[in-house]
Scaffold this active site. Structure first.
Site, PDB file in Angstrom:
ATOM      1  N   TRP A 334       0.778  -1.336  -0.061  1.00 43.59           N
ATOM      2  CA  TRP A 334      -0.117  -0.068  -0.167  1.00 43.59           C
ATOM      3  C   TRP A 334       0.853   1.222  -0.044  1.00 43.59           C
ATOM      4  O   TRP A 334       0.362   2.308  -0.374  1.00 43.59           O
ATOM      5  CB  TRP A 334      -0.953  -0.060   1.063  1.00 43.59           C
ATOM      6  CG  TRP A 334      -0.245   0.114   2.549  1.00 43.59           C
ATOM      7  CD1 TRP A 334       0.796  -0.506   2.852  1.00 43.59           C
ATOM      8  CD2 TRP A 334      -0.572   0.963   3.685  1.00 43.59           C
ATOM      9  NE1 TRP A 334       1.127  -0.244   4.201  1.00 43.59           N
ATOM     10  CE2 TRP A 334       0.269   0.773   4.814  1.00 43.59           C
ATOM     11  CE3 TRP A 334      -1.567   1.909   3.855  1.00 43.59           C
ATOM     12  CZ2 TRP A 334       0.121   1.394   5.811  1.00 43.59           C
ATOM     13  CZ3 TRP A 334      -1.851   2.706   5.186  1.00 43.59           C
ATOM     14  CH2 TRP A 334      -0.882   2.556   6.038  1.00 43.59           C
ATOM     15  N   ASP A 335       2.013   0.909   0.303  1.00 43.08           N
ATOM     16  CA  ASP A 335       2.905   2.121   0.432  1.00 43.08           C
ATOM     17  C   ASP A 335       2.883   2.901  -1.000  1.00 43.08           C
ATOM     18  O   ASP A 335       3.061   4.013  -0.998  1.00 43.08           O
ATOM     19  CB  ASP A 335       4.393   1.656   0.249  1.00 43.08           C
ATOM     20  CG  ASP A 335       4.786   0.875   1.561  1.00 43.08           C
ATOM     21  OD1 ASP A 335       3.942  -0.309   1.970  1.00 43.08           O
ATOM     22  OD2 ASP A 335       5.764   0.760   1.970  1.00 43.08           O
ATOM     23  N   GLU A 474       0.607  -3.279  12.642  1.00 46.01           N
ATOM     24  CA  GLU A 474       0.953  -4.569  12.344  1.00 46.01           C
ATOM     25  C   GLU A 474       1.249  -5.476  13.669  1.00 46.01           C
ATOM     26  O   GLU A 474       1.637  -6.544  13.672  1.00 46.01           O
ATOM     27  CB  GLU A 474       1.936  -5.132  11.334  1.00 46.01           C
ATOM     28  CG  GLU A 474       1.450  -4.625   9.918  1.00 46.01           C
ATOM     29  CD  GLU A 474       2.491  -4.837   8.834  1.00 46.01           C
ATOM     30  OE1 GLU A 474       3.786  -4.546   9.338  1.00 46.01           O
ATOM     31  OE2 GLU A 474       1.974  -5.248   7.847  1.00 46.01           O
ATOM     32  N   LYS A 574       3.130  -0.758  16.310  1.00 43.53           N
ATOM     33  CA  LYS A 574       4.169  -0.540  15.667  1.00 43.53           C
ATOM     34  C   LYS A 574       4.389   0.815  14.743  1.00 43.53           C
ATOM     35  O   LYS A 574       5.493   1.300  14.809  1.00 43.53           O
ATOM     36  CB  LYS A 574       4.470  -1.773  14.721  1.00 43.53           C
ATOM     37  CG  LYS A 574       5.259  -1.741  13.701  1.00 43.53           C
ATOM     38  CD  LYS A 574       5.123  -3.306  12.725  1.00 43.53           C
ATOM     39  CE  LYS A 574       6.369  -3.223  11.846  1.00 43.53           C
ATOM     40  NZ  LYS A 574       5.882  -4.157  10.542  1.00 43.53           N
ATOM     41  N   GLN A 575       2.953   1.111  14.402  1.00 42.07           N
ATOM     42  CA  GLN A 575       3.159   2.337  13.625  1.00 42.07           C
ATOM     43  C   GLN A 575       1.645   2.922  13.753  1.00 42.07           C
ATOM     44  O   GLN A 575       0.783   2.600  14.205  1.00 42.07           O
ATOM     45  CB  GLN A 575       3.523   1.989  12.127  1.00 42.07           C
ATOM     46  CG  GLN A 575       2.289   1.326  11.450  1.00 42.07           C
ATOM     47  CD  GLN A 575       2.848   0.406  10.304  1.00 42.07           C
ATOM     48  OE1 GLN A 575       3.493  -0.827  10.518  1.00 42.07           O
ATOM     49  NE2 GLN A 575       2.490   0.767   9.113  1.00 42.07           N
TER      50      GLN A 575
END
Lengths: 740, 740
Positions: A334-335, A474, A574-575
């Site tokens: 998806w980046d 994630e 994580k993010q």
């Protein structure tokens, strides 16, 4: 133009050789060549990649981008001693990637073991004027005493992906005692790779050609007189059977080298550098900052976004490391849509369209995956490559302690990518008003992705839930009603309904189902403290002190203390997850709620993903927390440009580089787009005196210049633009100037 | 025992790294591990091979011996600097392969870039007591100042055959945080390779295990105090699914390492060294020469013959480079029967039998090849591997100038190997009187090989010719009635007739055909000048001055001046052909004729084959030309032990090492065997004062001691032996002593 040289290495450092190789990669979207040294080092991982050339080594392996035979390496011997910076003494050393011309230059004086000095000057570029061309030049001068030189270079097909060999040698030739030529075929994907190379030397040295052990080489033996440089130019070409418009890759490679060989290095460099000049003239983001790293980071980010993007071919997309290394196997995530495409969308919208077309061309594979999982519409793969099929490894690398392989959940549950693609389609449309694309490809993508969500939702006593997903974070797997996912899915379905209607393509059954979905889908709301729950259970989980792990962010050291299952049961991110949603939908909640959520979730985020920091920077900037935002931005810039000598060994962090650009434009300039309305409300860092950038919007080319007190917007081309500055709407005909 | 250390390297030389790696290979016939450095160098080709583990990388390739994952490499960092002898300063250095214990030892003191000294002591061996075991030990001591050490080692499956990867990773494990274990499978031949390794350190350093990119490693981080050595022992095991008597290679490898890990390096070394002591006690050839290289060369030859021979498994034979490199792909040639087997035949006859059994087990494949070519009986492949099928590449490497591949003629025409095998069968019988083997396997081999020749001969008006062959001299292709071939074929058929008769297995049809063959086969005779024509046309071809090429013998530089087709039409020999025949059949012609032919053919021989020189030495010695013979012998010894730093990069020259032993025994001692009669007629080089060697003959163990004036023969075991010394026959009961 205030020329900043973003990448200069002043000292040879064996430990940093691979990170520098990734950072100094040269390329053009078709081809990426790592900035490895010409000479070999045991620690050095060379790399040459062509976008789209993937192969599966064995049925145990996932498809990966093929590390192609090397064209830039050379072995230099002086008086029988192999040239290496590990031996002898390096008297002067400078290596520089000039991103404004695309040239990598290294100059040094080397004292060999007998104390004699030799000057080396290495130059190299990958052409921006001709996608298939690599050229290098080396000049060697004896400074103290005559010497005998032997220089060997050619095509080295011993190169592999860390020991996995994807290429079968087909043919090896020396054409008319001049051009070295070889063709290879990938063992599973059956793609042909054709390489040709031609060397030209100043002296009358006659090369000896040898083909052995997958290496085709020319060796030049030359007596060096003092102060008389030996100069070798090497012009190479790379073609593949996957190239659009190329009938015979092997013939094309030879013809290319014949043509370019007579032009020579300097002329070819000029042609390429001219293209780079155009690029920088049109796309550079200029920052007057008290901290020069800011400009460097933006230049570096834009340079890499340019060389990572296969703008020449809509059948391809962007790997998570671009073409700078083997990390993530060259797969597309998806980046591309959410982190990298916006740069293209607002500079050369055509490129953003091609990236969406890549998805459109793989609707069938996405439908296949969806059906296989029991859903309708398109479930786009979490990781994809050339075929468009799911390429995420089914199992993670073996756990060497237990001998077990954990199932990789991403492909099964990280479904938000479907809505991310739909989001990018809508964003593309409003930024370009490209009705032709929207009416044909766009609407299909919207409807099929919407269908997926409609079929994906589970009816729980009338309420619809999206269960068992993974959001952007994630570290939290298999949860229900991830806020990011649910809001994005709703947007996806909403937009499908809207555009089907707009283009009179309304499908009554779909329309009916979509409305039921939108009416009943559970949309998490902020709790009493104003915190939007990341998912149904997140806020009920225990918290731990993350300071220790945040100190080492990006390295996932928490996995040394806790298992993934344990992390899953704690409030550890994580993010950015909710923060990512707040970035994409700035008006979803009042500013106060946004601020609270930013603070709450940041505290629980380790930033172990390179996609995290910059998104926090944007949302912080919009919240008026410029100092925090700037700190996040600076830390984000260090992901590739920091002091860790191993950070980018396997490639640069493509999405994070895209996010640096996003931060400048959507964070500090704070441009927002609510459908048709372009808006800006600058939130400049204190130490930035000026920020200037181009911005394409609905067919117009604008240039924004922002200072701490003033905004200037100039229209360079296209129709008049309506722009809201803070709360007031302006018409930009030629130029406007607004005091902030 | 006068202990000579045959391989000492006193100086680190990057240019010689691969030749030394081959020469210093350690092994045991099952396993060969190249004597590469523990640390990596760009020029260094590592190698670990298991006899019989072959694989075909692609359908374009021939099967080759697989270069297995590395177990001996390590990466050492001291204070963050990677240890390499290219950097810093090497204060003391000595590397030595002690062939009497089988241990490779390297000692050095290294000054790092800050000038601090560290002492390194590396030890390594491949066990002779346990075929599957490799052990190494490294000791690192800070001499000047404390330092931080990081040492990484494990199993490195990035190793490949010059970029060709044969192994698919199956499983990677760390068992109980101690044993690293991995299994692989060859991609085409479907053989499993199981490796296990265990490290033990003196300090309490806890390793970090990582599996990544086909490398499974343990990293030890240790603070070094001055003068307190850090010692790491690494005990590894190699098993394969091809091993006889091993059910589960992976379990066996782990069990082995568990067992040996607790024994430790020194104990395992003692066990192995004891086996080597037995070997040298029983097999050494002792030479008292004014030139110590003679002893060294013999020791070196015998050492390598021992480690190259898969004496443990009759399904395997010996590759042309043993297990020391990838040269000739690990294929088996006539080298085994005529150059290497005699050493075993006259020291451990059982091993010679196993090598013949390898051929016997592949009679079906040899029949298949014969039938495919339109012949009867067995046409043994020119090159063979595990399957017994012809493995000679059909086409040579591509001619890079023309783009064409020349057909390789050897498999089609180098048929003398059939008679060579038959010759070895007969030689085995007379040397052992092993009736059981002869009556069962031997007779089948003799009859089937004879049948081949009978069907191979062409009737030309009553005379039988063997047409379109290549003799041992590969510079002369596709000729008729090669003297070597015809005489060897006649011997083959003759012996088949004899032994069928002897064992009452006479087949009347065969007998009839054999007799017609023997009566009518054209046997070339010496011409008026006494020269035996190498073939029907050789002596009619033009001659050129070969001085220039003889100066660079072994390097085939003549191919730079002439094409193969041109060389074929001149009197130019690559290697001994008629001379080889005169060596094998010393009584075929009177001494005078032998001498003339030796001189004539030597003049026309470049010795571009490593099989050539020593055979000339033998024949010259027998002709009484001791000085010539000694010169040939010395030059033959330099094939691997000369000053060319690249001579043996791809492996030692197995047949040439065998031929060094042949020269001592059948040349200088001048032992001959005419069927039942063992004979000796010493032709000692002038500067040899004594030559002592063991010799097995018909069940007896003899020890010969020869001086310039006297011969002593002692019988150590077995029945009384009849020995002709010069022209007189002696009975050797205990010992005889004869003045020469």
């Amino acid at each position: 133009m205030n020329k900043v040289n973003p990448l200069i290495e002043n000292q040879f450092d064996l430990q940093a050789v691979n990170t520098y190789a990734a950072l100094m990669t040269q390329g053009n979207g078709y081809l990426g060549v790592r900035g490895s040294f010409d000479e070999n080092y045991t620690e050095q991982t060379r790399g040459m990649f062509v976008a789209g050339i993937y192969n599966k080594f064995s049925s145990n392996d996932v498809t990966e981008i093929v590390n192609l035979p090397d064209l830039v390496g050379m072995k230099i011997e002086i008086d029988g001693e192999i040239f290496t910076l590990q031996a002898g003494e390096v008297v002067g050393y400078e290596r520089q990637l000039d991103i404004f011309t695309g040239e990598l230059v290294r100059k040094l004086v080397w004292k060999n073991r007998t104390g004699h000095r030799f000057q080396f000057h290495f130059q190299r570029f990958v052409s921006k004027a001709d996608l298939h061309t690599i050229a290098s030049k080396v000049s060697i001068t004896a400074l103290d005493t005559p010497a005998s030189l032997a220089l060997k270079t050619g095509i080295d097909a011993q190169q592999s992906n860390f020991g996995k060999q994807h290429l079968i040698e087909e043919n090896v030739r020396v054409m008319e005692k001049r051009i070295m030529h070889a063709t290879y075929r990938t063992s599973e994907s059956n793609l042909q790779v054709a390489l040709a190379t031609f060397c030209k030397v100043t002296q009358d040295s006659v090369p000896v050609f040898v083909s052995k052990n997958r290496q085709l080489t020319a060796t030049y033996s030359q007596h060096l007189e003092v102060n008389q440089p030996f100069v070798l130019e090497k012009i190479s070409a790379v073609y593949t059977s996957n190239d659009v418009g190329v009938d015979e890759a092997d013939a094309a490679s030879i013809q290319s080298v014949e043509r370019n060989g007579s032009a020579g290095y300097d002329q070819l460099l000029n042609q390429s550098a001219a293209k780079w000049k155009m690029f920088w003239d049109n796309k550079r983001v200029k920052i007057s900052s008290s901290y020069e790293m800011d400009q460097l980071a933006l230049d570096f980010s834009i340079y890499h976004m340019e060389i990572m993007t296969p703008a020449h071919d809509e059948r391809l997309s962007i790997g998570a490391k671009g073409l700078t290394g083997e990390g993530y196997k060259g797969h597309v995530f998806w980046d591309t849509e959410l982190f990298i495409a916006p740069f293209h969308l607002h500079t050369v919208p055509e490129v953003a369209k091609k990236l969406l077309t890549y998805r459109y061309l793989h609707i069938e594979e996405a439908k296949y995956k969806s059906a296989k999982n029991g859903y309708e519409g398109t479930l786009f793969p979490w990781e994809s490559a050339l075929t468009g099929h799911e390429e995420t490894p089914e199992y993670a690398a073996i756990n060497i302690s237990t001998g077990k392989r954990q199932k990789v959940a991403s492909a099964d549950a990280e479904h938000h990518i479907v809505a991310d693609i739909a989001f990018a389609v809508v964003q593309y449309y409003y930024s370009t008003l490209d009705e032709a694309f929207m009416q044909n490809e766009g609407i299909v993508l919207l409807k099929e992705t919407a269908l997926f969500w409609i079929s994906r939702a589970a009816n729980e006593g009338g309420r619809l839930s999206i269960k068992d997903v993974i959001g952007p974070d994630e570290y939290t797997e298999h949860i229900d009603n991830n806020a990011y996912t649910n809001y994005m899915a709703a947007f996806n379905v909403q937009q499908a309904v809207f555009f089907l209607d707009k283009y009179n393509q309304k499908d009554l059954t779909f329309d009916q189902r979509a409305k039921v979905f939108l009416q009943n889908l559970y949309m998490p709301r902020p709790n009493e403290e104003g915190i939007l729950p990341q998912d149904d259970t997140f806020l009920t989980k225990p918290e731990i002190d993350l300071t220790k792990y945040k100190m080492k962010q990006g390295s996932q050291v928490i996995l040394l203390d806790y298992s993934r299952a344990e992390i899953n049961e704690m409030q550890i991110l994580k993010q950015a997850d909710v923060v990512m949603l707040l970035y994409l939908m700035p008006n979803l909640f009042p500013a106060e709620i946004v601020k609270k959520n930013l603070q709450y979730y940041e505290e629980h985020t380790i930033h172990d993903s390179s996609l995290s920091k910059a998104i926090h920077a944007i949302v912080a900037a919009r919240c008026g927390e410029q100092d925090n935002a700037y700190r996040f931005f600076q830390e984000a810039c260090l992901i590739d440009l920091g002091s860790n000598p191993k950070s980018s060994d396997e490639g640069i962090h493509a999405a994070s580089l895209g996010a640096n650009w996003l931060t400048a434009i959507f964070g500090f300039a704070n441009i927002t787009m609510e459908q048709n309305q372009l808006a800006i409300s600058p939130k400049m860092p204190r130490n930035w005196s000026e920020l200037t950038f181009p911005f394409e919007w609905q067919g117009s080319t604008l240039v924004f210049t922002i200072s701490q007190t003033e905004l200037k917007v100039a229209r360079k081309a296209g129709p008049e633009v309506s722009l809201r500055v803070n709360k007031k709407i302006y018409k930009v005909l030629n130029q406007i100037q607004v005091t902030l």
